[in-house]
Enzyme design. Sequence first.
Site, mmCIF file in Angstrom:
data_model
loop_
_atom_site.group_PDB
_atom_site.id
_atom_site.type_symbol
_atom_site.label_atom_id
_atom_site.label_comp_id
_atom_site.label_asym_id
_atom_site.label_seq_id
_atom_site.Cartn_x
_atom_site.Cartn_y
_atom_site.Cartn_z
ATOM 1 N N SER A 219 -3.031 49.359 -45.721
ATOM 2 C CA SER A 219 -3.969 50.444 -46.039
ATOM 3 C C SER A 219 -3.798 50.772 -47.504
ATOM 4 C CB SER A 219 -3.678 51.685 -45.202
ATOM 5 O OG SER A 219 -4.367 52.801 -45.762
ATOM 6 N N THR B 285 -5.067 56.160 -44.030
ATOM 7 C CA THR B 285 -6.134 55.881 -43.056
ATOM 8 C C THR B 285 -5.594 56.081 -41.643
ATOM 9 O OG1 THR B 285 -7.212 54.425 -44.610
ATOM 10 C CG2 THR B 285 -7.726 54.064 -42.287
ATOM 11 N N GLU C 61 -21.230 48.827 -49.831
ATOM 12 C CA GLU C 61 -20.480 49.882 -50.529
ATOM 13 C C GLU C 61 -20.807 49.965 -52.018
ATOM 14 O OE1 GLU C 61 -16.283 50.570 -49.263
ATOM 15 O OE2 GLU C 61 -16.614 48.808 -48.004
ATOM 16 N N HIS D 57 -27.336 30.029 -32.194
ATOM 17 C CA HIS D 57 -27.475 30.263 -30.753
ATOM 18 C C HIS D 57 -28.090 31.630 -30.461
ATOM 19 C CE1 HIS D 57 -25.183 26.654 -29.700
ATOM 20 N NE2 HIS D 57 -24.501 26.923 -30.802
ATOM 21 N N LYS E 183 -14.171 60.711 -43.426
ATOM 22 C CA LYS E 183 -12.700 60.872 -43.413
ATOM 23 C C LYS E 183 -12.334 62.358 -43.483
ATOM 24 C CE LYS E 183 -11.278 56.385 -45.230
ATOM 25 N NZ LYS E 183 -10.563 55.592 -46.199
HETATM 26 C C1 F6R Z 1 -13.318 51.823 -49.955
HETATM 27 C C2 F6R Z 1 -13.297 50.841 -48.869
HETATM 28 C C3 F6R Z 1 -13.069 51.317 -47.473
HETATM 29 C C4 F6R Z 1 -11.570 51.556 -47.198
HETATM 30 C C5 F6R Z 1 -11.356 52.032 -45.762
HETATM 31 C C6 F6R Z 1 -9.887 52.140 -45.374
HETATM 32 O O1 F6R Z 1 -13.357 51.198 -51.220
HETATM 33 O O2 F6R Z 1 -13.485 49.690 -49.112
HETATM 34 O O3 F6R Z 1 -13.607 50.366 -46.589
HETATM 35 O O4 F6R Z 1 -10.864 50.359 -47.418
HETATM 36 O O5 F6R Z 1 -11.976 53.263 -45.579
HETATM 37 O O6 F6R Z 1 -9.162 52.845 -46.330
HETATM 38 P P1 F6R Z 1 -7.787 52.233 -46.868
HETATM 39 O O7 F6R Z 1 -8.130 50.905 -47.432
HETATM 40 O O8 F6R Z 1 -7.305 53.209 -47.886
HETATM 41 O O9 F6R Z 1 -6.897 52.158 -45.674
#
Ligand code: F6R
Length: 348
Positions: free
Chosen positions: A97, A102, A233, A249, A340
């Site tokens: 992460s 996360t 993104e 398919h 989040k």
């Molecule tokens: C933001 C991104 C998101 C994060 C995801 C998880 O640039 O690409 O997809 O990667 O929300 O967050 P992390 O990577 O901090 O665990």
Amino acid sequence: MILDSKAEIAKIDKSNACGVLEALPEDCEKALRNADELKLSYKKPKRILIAGMGGSAIGGDLARDWLKDRISAQIEVYRGYELPRYADADTLVILASYSGNTEETIGAYEDAKKKNCMMAVVTSGGELAKMALKDNVPLVLIAKGFMPRFAISHLFISIAVVLEKTGLIKAKEEISSTILALKSLREELKRDTPVGMNEAKQLAMRIGERIPTIYGFGPFKAVAKRIKTQFNENAKVPAKWEFFPELTHNEIVCYESELSKLLFPIFIRDKAESNKYSARINIAKEIISEKCETAEIYARGDTKLAKMLSVMYIGDFASVYIAILRKTDPTPIKEIERIKNALKGVKD
Ligand code: F6R
């Protein structure tokens, strides 16, 4: 032409996503040196689970696509809170992460600990770093200051080096030669290279208002998914991805519909692709071209990893150039942050 003006690009690209992409090969070098300092003294795992979400999980997908035909352990990427039942003391769980905060990945950490798995953490800090330090879990602390998706060099390489340190595979040599290939590709893709000689700028311009639809195959599945998520993104547009042979398919039938004209299919190709893939992709392309304009991205380089990351690099640049064409700052991702934040403190 806006894409050929660094000054115009800078007005839109406020956090310098283009500069970050241009620095990717050097970030790979730093990531390799940093991850190599990790000490790992586990027995050889029978299974490997890479747990993460979004831009962090895709580093695991890339590692799986690259290594799955040369690693004897089962290798899977897991996106969620709780690990599958088979995760046990013979399983190495790599928790990736970028932020370290996360909640799904923190949940996976707690579950891996409960299940007595071997564990390693790849993060730039946050809760996961604290937990790993407290529990004495091997930790690759990666550079701060990136958006997670732009830290792909650090995430992917750290995961690959952790895998090398299990003794199951060799990774570093091919990573080093791939970095050289990326340096030379950068010359073609960077802002200073005009549209006429820049595949990523050309691709961005051709896609226009259509929905980029990336078709991968074999080693290019994670790459196709990565490019799709980069279009989402960075360019903030809908995008799709699928892969051969599966798409022949089901997905292929959608080209009967006039709605498919909204799509801009992009085929990932490799000059060395097998005849079976080649024939299948060609016939699909013939059908699709009756409805849509299409494009191809040919992999560059000699090794599997160089091929994968060269296609990714072209796609990443194209996603940022689309953002510029749409006058959208590539870096902010306010909806992801809103979700989040809204979920903070929500308990089961
Ligand atoms: C933001 C991104 C998101 C994060 C995801 C998880 O640039 O690409 O997809 O990667 O929300 O967050 P992390 O990577 O901090 O665990």
